[in-house]
Design a protein around this motif. Structure first.
Motif, PDB file in Angstrom:
ATOM      1  N   ILE A   1      95.453 -38.514-183.610  1.00  0.00           N
ATOM      2  CA  ILE A   1      94.862 -38.764-184.927  1.00  0.00           C
ATOM      3  C   ILE A   1      95.227 -37.578-185.804  1.00  0.00           C
ATOM      4  O   ILE A   1      94.679 -36.478-185.657  1.00  0.00           O
ATOM      5  CB  ILE A   1      93.328 -38.920-184.840  1.00  0.00           C
ATOM      6  CG1 ILE A   1      92.972 -40.063-183.877  1.00  0.00           C
ATOM      7  CG2 ILE A   1      92.731 -39.180-186.212  1.00  0.00           C
ATOM      8  CD1 ILE A   1      91.477 -40.198-183.613  1.00  0.00           C
TER       9      ILE A   1
ATOM     10  N   ILE B   1      85.841 -44.675-179.874  1.00  0.00           N
ATOM     11  CA  ILE B   1      86.985 -43.879-179.429  1.00  0.00           C
ATOM     12  C   ILE B   1      86.485 -42.657-178.680  1.00  0.00           C
ATOM     13  O   ILE B   1      85.599 -41.960-179.154  1.00  0.00           O
ATOM     14  CB  ILE B   1      87.843 -43.375-180.615  1.00  0.00           C
ATOM     15  CG1 ILE B   1      88.191 -44.502-181.576  1.00  0.00           C
ATOM     16  CG2 ILE B   1      89.121 -42.721-180.099  1.00  0.00           C
ATOM     17  CD1 ILE B   1      88.913 -44.022-182.821  1.00  0.00           C
ATOM     18  N   GLU B   2      87.093 -42.400-177.528  1.00  0.00           N
ATOM     19  CA  GLU B   2      86.878 -41.148-176.828  1.00  0.00           C
ATOM     20  C   GLU B   2      88.043 -40.236-177.194  1.00  0.00           C
ATOM     21  O   GLU B   2      89.202 -40.630-177.080  1.00  0.00           O
ATOM     22  CB  GLU B   2      86.858 -41.374-175.310  1.00  0.00           C
ATOM     23  CG  GLU B   2      85.749 -42.275-174.811  1.00  0.00           C
ATOM     24  CD  GLU B   2      84.402 -41.579-174.829  1.00  0.00           C
ATOM     25  OE1 GLU B   2      84.378 -40.343-174.993  1.00  0.00           O
ATOM     26  OE2 GLU B   2      83.394 -42.263-174.674  1.00  0.00           O
ATOM     27  N   VAL B   3      87.732 -39.026-177.675  1.00  0.00           N
ATOM     28  CA  VAL B   3      88.795 -38.138-178.116  1.00  0.00           C
ATOM     29  C   VAL B   3      88.713 -36.784-177.447  1.00  0.00           C
ATOM     30  O   VAL B   3      87.654 -36.353-176.982  1.00  0.00           O
ATOM     31  CB  VAL B   3      88.779 -37.952-179.649  1.00  0.00           C
ATOM     32  CG1 VAL B   3      89.062 -39.251-180.365  1.00  0.00           C
ATOM     33  CG2 VAL B   3      87.445 -37.358-180.104  1.00  0.00           C
TER      34      VAL B   3
ATOM     35  N   ILE C   1      93.863 -33.880-182.653  1.00  0.00           N
ATOM     36  CA  ILE C   1      92.864 -34.753-182.049  1.00  0.00           C
ATOM     37  C   ILE C   1      93.602 -35.878-181.331  1.00  0.00           C
ATOM     38  O   ILE C   1      94.394 -36.595-181.945  1.00  0.00           O
ATOM     39  CB  ILE C   1      91.905 -35.341-183.107  1.00  0.00           C
ATOM     40  CG1 ILE C   1      91.306 -34.226-183.973  1.00  0.00           C
ATOM     41  CG2 ILE C   1      90.809 -36.142-182.434  1.00  0.00           C
ATOM     42  CD1 ILE C   1      90.539 -33.183-183.191  1.00  0.00           C
ATOM     43  N   LYS C   2      93.343 -36.010-180.038  1.00  0.00           N
ATOM     44  CA  LYS C   2      94.058 -37.006-179.229  1.00  0.00           C
ATOM     45  C   LYS C   2      93.089 -38.031-178.672  1.00  0.00           C
ATOM     46  O   LYS C   2      91.998 -37.695-178.218  1.00  0.00           O
ATOM     47  CB  LYS C   2      94.788 -36.310-178.078  1.00  0.00           C
ATOM     48  CG  LYS C   2      95.644 -37.246-177.223  1.00  0.00           C
ATOM     49  CD  LYS C   2      96.370 -36.474-176.129  1.00  0.00           C
ATOM     50  CE  LYS C   2      97.263 -37.374-175.296  1.00  0.00           C
ATOM     51  NZ  LYS C   2      97.978 -36.621-174.245  1.00  0.00           N
ATOM     52  N   VAL C   3      93.483 -39.286-178.710  1.00  0.00           N
ATOM     53  CA  VAL C   3      92.668 -40.371-178.167  1.00  0.00           C
ATOM     54  C   VAL C   3      92.772 -40.343-176.646  1.00  0.00           C
ATOM     55  O   VAL C   3      93.860 -40.494-176.090  1.00  0.00           O
ATOM     56  CB  VAL C   3      93.120 -41.746-178.700  1.00  0.00           C
ATOM     57  CG1 VAL C   3      92.306 -42.870-178.060  1.00  0.00           C
ATOM     58  CG2 VAL C   3      92.981 -41.805-180.217  1.00  0.00           C
TER      59      VAL C   3
END
Length: 439
Positions: A144, A113-115, A122-124
């Protein structure tokens, strides 16, 4: 592949890293150490602030509920110094630095996952293809909100990322919120992430599809091999190419330059501006167009960041491709990795990059030439019409060839464009460009 002779003075000194915002599990790594540092300020040291710093350390050591050693306090101070500069600058301890270096090779441990951070959450930014995250259905734009039941709000990016890392095979539960809906849990197992950065196939005879999942050191070489194989599989010159950069969080700057170099014969690709001399670079085409100048469409979306935006912006400015999809992420800064002693490093923002026409992508992104939003494709049953060839005693075709009565069409093999609306639209546009160009 881009020749590096014009960058001799830098080739062994600077590592420019273009990645997604504080990437987790796929943050690109440097290849070499940078030379020199920024010009030091001639202003005297701020003695009052240094006295305050020393006093704060003394107060913490004397009054904090538990004993804290000097090493811990100083490391925390360094982390705070870097984290408050911008979302992409960071202090890398030995483990973080090792993971950063390993990611360039395309094999590392994590969820895939790149966040990034948004409004304290925390956003993907994007899930990486063929990883636990993508297989579990995690999507770009998901928030998240919990990691193993612990809320992420209020945590630093580093703290959240550290909690998502762990032993290979160990399960972790993420609580996600999608499009403002009800939170839901996704349980997935950490794995060794082996990312192949380039995937390619023929969508139809003459029409090639190349997807780049992220930009690694060997991505330019992989694109070159993919183009050669596609031409061989097609048996003749291609009619058109779709380059898919959707949900590509970025990677190594040099790889992005090499990819663009495979599609243009001349002109500027990207340039950077910063305070230190080594941060001001210009990259131009070397004159080798391995795509044979066939019509081209580039697909982007909100998960296309950094190095992806360099590629899309360069091909758009050079009028080499039609950019289709939705506006990209908007990360236009360059991070330089400065190795320190004891296997540690600083990752700091040293420059901004600009497209050939002088556009800064920072906080704006690449706007597609044709906006096509993601949509679901539902296929309707095509009622079989009665045709001329079904009529008894019909005339044959004067130019020869077999009759084609109703029911004679064979069922086509399932292809990626069948359930991908944006890709289907790109293919339709590419066919139109191919027809009008006389190919």
């Amino acid at each position: 592949m881009l020749h590096l002779s014009r960058l001799t003075s830098l080739a062994l000194t600077i590592a420019l890293v273009i990645g997604a915002p504080l990437a987790f599990a796929a943050q690109p790594a440097p290849t070499v150490a940078p030379a020199g540092t920024a010009a030091t300020s001639k202003a005297p040291l701020p003695l009052e602030e240094l006295r305050t710093f020393a006093e704060v350390m003394d107060r913490i050591k004397a009054a904090y509920v538990e004993p804290v050693d000097d090493k811990t306090l100083l490391e925390n101070a360094i982390k705070g110094m870097l984290s408050n500069l911008d979302p992409h600058s960071a202090y890398l301890g030995p483990e973080d630095f090792t993971e950063l270096q390993e990611s360039t090779s395309g094999e590392f441990g994590g969820l895939g996952i790149e966040v990034g951070a948004e409004d304290g959450f925390i956003k993907v930014v994007s899930p990486i293809d063929d990883t636990p995250a993508s297989k579990a259905g995690i999507q770009a734009g998901d928030f998240i909100v919990k990691i193993n039941g612990a809320p992420t709000r209020g945590q630093t990016m580093t703290e959240a990322v550290d909690k998502m890392r762990g032993k290979i095979g160990q399960k972790i539960t993420l609580t996600l919120v999608r499009d403002g809906g009800t939170p839901f849990d996704v349980t997935l197992a950490r794995a060794v992430i082996q990312v192949k950065s380039v995937k390619a196939q023929l969508l139809e005879t003459g029409y090639a599809y190349i997807r780049i999942t992220q930009f690694q050191v060997k991505t330019g070489e992989e694109v070159s091999k993919a183009l050669a194989k596609l031409r061989k599989d097609n048996g003749k010159k291609l009619n058109g190419i779709i380059l898919d950069l959707r949900n590509n969080p970025g990677g190594v700057l040099q790889a992005a330059v090499e990819v663009v170099d495979h599609f243009i014969t001349k002109g500027l690709i990207v340039y950077t501006k910063g305070r230190i001399a080594n941060s001001e670079l210009r990259f131009s085409a070397t004159g080798k167009d391995e795509s044979e100048a066939v019509p081209m469409v580039v697909l982007i979306n909100g998960g296309s960041a950094s190095a992806s935006e360099i590629v899309a912006g360069a091909l758009q400015d050079q009028k080499r491709a039609v950019v289709m999809g939705t506006t990209s992420f908007g990360k236009g800064s360059v991070q330089t990795v400065l190795p320190l002693n004891n296997d540690r490093a600083l990752k700091i923002t040293t420059a901004l990059y600009f497209t050939p026409n002088g556009r800064s992508i920072q906080a704006q992104g690449i706007v597609p030439d044709i906006e096509v939003r993601k949509a679901k494709i539902t296929s309707e049953a095509d009622g079989e019409y009665f045709k001329e060839a079904d009529l008894q005693g019909h005339l044959g075709n004067g130019n020869g060839g077999a009759d084609k009565p109703s029911g004679s069409a064979s069922k086509a093999k399932a292809m990626p464009q069948d359930d991908d609306y944006q890709l289907a639209q790109a293919l339709s546009l590419l066919k139109g460009l191919s027809i009008t160009s006389g190919r």
